[in-house]
Design an enzyme around this catalytic site. Structure first.
Site, PDB file in Angstrom:
ATOM      1  N   LYS A 111       0.838  -1.099  -0.230  1.00  0.00           N
ATOM      2  CA  LYS A 111      -0.017  -0.084  -0.105  1.00  0.00           C
ATOM      3  C   LYS A 111       0.946   1.440  -0.116  1.00  0.00           C
ATOM      4  O   LYS A 111       0.532   2.171  -0.697  1.00  0.00           O
ATOM      5  CB  LYS A 111      -1.152  -0.025   1.224  1.00  0.00           C
ATOM      6  N   SER A 112       1.814   1.211   0.920  1.00  0.00           N
ATOM      7  CA  SER A 112       2.686   2.410   1.078  1.00  0.00           C
ATOM      8  C   SER A 112       3.172   2.907  -0.419  1.00  0.00           C
ATOM      9  O   SER A 112       3.485   4.010  -0.656  1.00  0.00           O
ATOM     10  CB  SER A 112       3.666   2.483   2.107  1.00  0.00           C
ATOM     11  N   ARG A 150       2.956   5.989  -3.232  1.00  0.00           N
ATOM     12  CA  ARG A 150       4.068   6.596  -3.734  1.00  0.00           C
ATOM     13  C   ARG A 150       4.432   6.671  -5.293  1.00  0.00           C
ATOM     14  O   ARG A 150       4.653   7.709  -6.099  1.00  0.00           O
ATOM     15  CB  ARG A 150       5.243   6.167  -2.993  1.00  0.00           C
ATOM     16  N   SER A 165       7.071   9.433  11.712  1.00  0.00           N
ATOM     17  CA  SER A 165       6.224   9.086  10.932  1.00  0.00           C
ATOM     18  C   SER A 165       6.549   9.407   9.492  1.00  0.00           C
ATOM     19  O   SER A 165       6.937  10.423   8.890  1.00  0.00           O
ATOM     20  CB  SER A 165       4.833  10.328  11.175  1.00  0.00           C
ATOM     21  N   ASP A 182       2.134  -1.165  11.928  1.00  0.00           N
ATOM     22  CA  ASP A 182       0.861  -1.524  11.415  1.00  0.00           C
ATOM     23  C   ASP A 182       0.292  -2.833  11.732  1.00  0.00           C
ATOM     24  O   ASP A 182      -0.770  -3.402  11.516  1.00  0.00           O
ATOM     25  CB  ASP A 182       0.538  -1.284  10.132  1.00  0.00           C
TER      26      ASP A 182
HETATM   27  C1  S3P Z   1       2.473   4.922   5.976  1.00  0.00           C
HETATM   28  C2  S3P Z   1       2.939   5.350   7.238  1.00  0.00           C
HETATM   29  C3  S3P Z   1       2.615   4.754   8.534  1.00  0.00           C
HETATM   30  C4  S3P Z   1       1.647   3.527   8.436  1.00  0.00           C
HETATM   31  C5  S3P Z   1       0.642   3.768   7.373  1.00  0.00           C
HETATM   32  C6  S3P Z   1       0.997   4.053   6.040  1.00  0.00           C
HETATM   33  C7  S3P Z   1       3.021   5.472   4.830  1.00  0.00           C
HETATM   34  O1  S3P Z   1       2.025   5.700   9.328  1.00  0.00           O
HETATM   35  O2  S3P Z   1       0.882   3.516   9.634  1.00  0.00           O
HETATM   36  O3  S3P Z   1      -0.185   2.834   7.338  1.00  0.00           O
HETATM   37  O4  S3P Z   1       2.626   4.877   3.609  1.00  0.00           O
HETATM   38  O5  S3P Z   1       3.688   6.386   4.941  1.00  0.00           O
HETATM   39  P1  S3P Z   1       3.397   6.969  10.040  1.00  0.00           P
HETATM   40  O6  S3P Z   1       3.052   8.281   9.249  1.00  0.00           O
HETATM   41  O7  S3P Z   1       2.915   6.960  11.393  1.00  0.00           O
HETATM   42  O8  S3P Z   1       4.511   6.325   9.738  1.00  0.00           O
END
Ligand code: S3P
Length: 439
Positions: A22-23, A27, A171, A322
């Site tokens: 997903k991440s 991007r 984050s 997560d």
């Molecule tokens: C994410 C970062 C995480 C994660 C989220 C996806 C991302 O959050 O919990 O599900 O894609 O950058 P944080 O911003 O707290 O790292």
């Protein structure tokens, strides 16, 4: 929608290819939209969160074409806006349930003189946005939030100053937003984190022609702006956060042996594997062909009987942030206390996950305690039947389903449709491995 999960009648066995990360998918779509050419993206997660990002960049003027829809993911062709920049959208942009869409998009928009308002669903509308809007304001963007610091957020960007941003929480969303704004700022934009969060932005930007400086010893990274984003083609590996549910299920259901193939093995994401190994779980990750700058490979999990409680430290939490709900379900089966420290961020995810895990596992008969930023699970417990709610949170729905595979009676999960946020085929994949889930 309600799902009922019954105890697995036999072992879970087989191989599964979980959907795209997903991440990384967010991007890939965003950077392609910013690029000055045509990008081909393969294995992109087909889920509600990624559809929110695809919808957002389309409203901002990128052309997104779906070339193929397959279980492995979407093949997309994206023509970016490049030096011309995004266009002012005809309406507010709805980010749905997706924090990554909202926060990264603010960074993308900060350097452009267009007025945009972002909204989201009831869960996203409760989540904190000032952590992103404050550094972007410091850089020169005009941004307003609701009085509570939440969506709707309106932004009109423009000429930006480079900044040095010291973050108080680790984050990846905030770090990425600042770096993306830095691409349009004059000079070096530096981000310093208290602990390393996932580094997909830093790994992916060079493929789009953008250099990213990094000093790992200080959790520091930077970009030198202004810099153009070039077109790139890339392929998205499977999501380790989705794999975690399958892996946990295999460790809990007697006799199981499951392999997840072509999954991202980025060390900023695989903390759950270290924790499961410390608990005594039989989990092995075998590196295979990388997906561009992202290490990838296969994970095998074998049921091996006794698990023991462990301490999960605050330093390792960003690498498994997560996975805490499903790790807590595993912990309920381990002998002794599992304590998670420094998990306060879970209170501002898609739900208050600390309280939801405490309440859900308690209803399942487990012994659980939590404080402002810690969680303790004491085992082993034979979980019992329960009726639970996902609270609209995809990771809670799937963690409770894993609990149902080893509970004494049926576990019903109301709000099952939330799984469409990250792993729409989760029930099908579990069923193919031998689990029993009914509507
Ligand atoms: C994410 C970062 C995480 C994660 C989220 C996806 C991302 O959050 O919990 O599900 O894609 O950058 P944080 O911003 O707290 O790292």
């Amino acid at each position: 929608m309600i799902r009922t999960v019954r105890a697995a009648a036999g072992p879970l066995t087989g191989t599964v290819r979980v959907p795209g990360d997903k991440s990384i998918s967010h991007r890939a779509v965003l950077f392609a939209a910013m690029s000055d050419g045509s990008c081909r993206l393969e294995g992109v997660l087909d889920s509600e969160d990624i559809r929110a990002t695809m919808g957002a960049v389309s409203m901002l003027g990128a052309a997104v074409r779906v070339l193929r829809t397959e279980p492995r993911g979407l093949t997309l062709e994206v023509d970016g806006w490049g030096a011309a920049g995004p266009v002012e959208p005809p309406a507010q942009i709805d980010c749905g349930n997706s924090g990554t869409t909202a926060r990264l998009l603010l960074g993308v928009l900060a350097g452009w003189d267009v007025a945009v308002t972002l909204t989201g669903d009831s869960s996203l509308s409760r989540r904190p946005m000032r952590r992103v809007t404050e550094p972007l304001t410091l850089m020169g963007a005009r941004v307003t939030t609701s009085e509570a610091g939440t969506l709707p957020v309106s932004i009109r960007g423009g000429a930006l100053r480079a900044a040095r941003v010291e973050m108080s929480v680790a984050s990846a969303q905030v770090k990425s937003a600042v770096l993306l704004a830095g691409l349009r700022a004059q000079g070096r934009t530096v981000v310093i984190e208290p602990a390393p969060s996932r580094d997909h932005t830093e790994r992916m930007l060079p493929a789009f022609g953008v250099g990213v400086g990094r000093r790992a010893s200080d959790n520091e990274c930077w970009v030198d702006g202004p810099v153009a984003v070039a077109a790139a083609d890339l392929s998205v590996p499977g999501d380790p956060s989705s794999a975690a549910f399958v892996v946990a299920a295999a460790l809990l259901v007697a006799g199981s042996s499951v392999t997840v193939t072509d999954v991202a093995l980025n060390p900023t994401r695989t903390g759950f594997l270290s924790v499961l190994a410390r608990m005594g779980g039989s989990v092995t990750a075998v590196p295979g062909r990388a997906s561009g700058a992202e290490p990838a490979g296969a994970i095998t999990a074998n049921y091996g009987g006794d698990l023991r409680g462990v301490l999960v430290t605050a330093e390792e939490v960003p690498s498994l942030v997560d996975e805490v709900p499903v790790l807590a379900v595993v912990a309920a089966h381990a002998v002794g206390v599992t304590r998670f420290e420094g998990v306060g961020e879970l209170r501002v995810k898609e739900s208050d996950r600390l309280e939801a895990v405490r309440a859900g596992l308690s209803a399942l008969g487990a012994t659980v305690r939590c404080g402002e930023d810690w969680l303790e699970v004491e085992g082993p417990t034979r979980l019992c039947a329960a009726s639970l709610s996902s609270l609209g949170d995809h990771r809670l729905a799937m963690a409770f389903a894993v609990a149902g595979l080893v509970a004494d009676g049926p576990v019903t999960i109301e709000g099952w449709e939330a799984v469409a946020v990250s792993y729409p085929r989760f029930a099908e994949d579990l069923t193919a491995l031998g689990a029993m889930l009914s509507c």
